[in-house]
Design a protein around this motif. Structure first.
Motif, PDB file in Angstrom:
ATOM      1  N   VAL A  21      42.598  46.995  42.584  1.00 27.61           N
ATOM      2  CA  VAL A  21      43.288  45.899  41.883  1.00 27.61           C
ATOM      3  C   VAL A  21      42.966  44.527  42.479  1.00 27.61           C
ATOM      4  N   ARG A  87      49.533  45.596  38.320  1.00 30.48           N
ATOM      5  CA  ARG A  87      49.626  46.544  37.202  1.00 30.48           C
ATOM      6  C   ARG A  87      50.628  46.049  36.145  1.00 30.48           C
ATOM      7  N   HIS A 111      43.896  39.168  42.151  1.00 32.16           N
ATOM      8  CA  HIS A 111      43.246  39.805  40.999  1.00 32.16           C
ATOM      9  C   HIS A 111      42.789  38.735  40.007  1.00 32.16           C
TER      10      HIS A 111
END
Length: 115
Positions: A21, A87, A111
């Motif tokens: 990630v 996420r 990210h």
């Protein structure tokens, strides 16, 4: 010894997912965190001038610069928090990503959604 083995496996799983990630290098993230865009987004704790995401980015740089054997329990806790945030936030992808607060927030957490 079985408990230690399970703990090592859990830590490896966390590191693997963190590595998937967090797609920015420590130097890329460090440069990003110095920008006005980075500083313009995120929630701040009461009385603090730096956002939670910006603080997270600093911790991520610290983690990325460590050897695996030097990672602390607090680092693993933060890595899990980063995984969860990226996420959850990625699932809320807006129609226009480039230059959005959504993208800036994700970048603070290591990210880059445009990669």
């Amino acid at each position: 010894m079985a408990a230690r083995h399970a703990d090592d496996e859990q830590k490896k799983a966390i590191r693997d997912e963190f590595d998937s990630v967090v797609n920015m290098s420590a130097s890329q993230l460090g440069k990003w965190l110095q920008t006005d865009e980075s500083k313009s987004v995120g929630q701040k704790k009461d009385g603090e001038s730096e956002s939670i995401g910006h603080q997270s980015g600093e911790h991520i740089i610290d983690i990325l610069n460590k050897k695996v054997d030097d990672l602390s329990e607090s680092d693993y806790t933060h890595m899990s928090k980063v995984i969860s945030y990226v996420r959850r936030h990625s699932a809320q992808r807006p129609e226009h990503v480039a230059g959005s607060n959504w993208a800036y927030s994700l970048k603070n957490w290591g990210h880059d959604p445009e990669k």
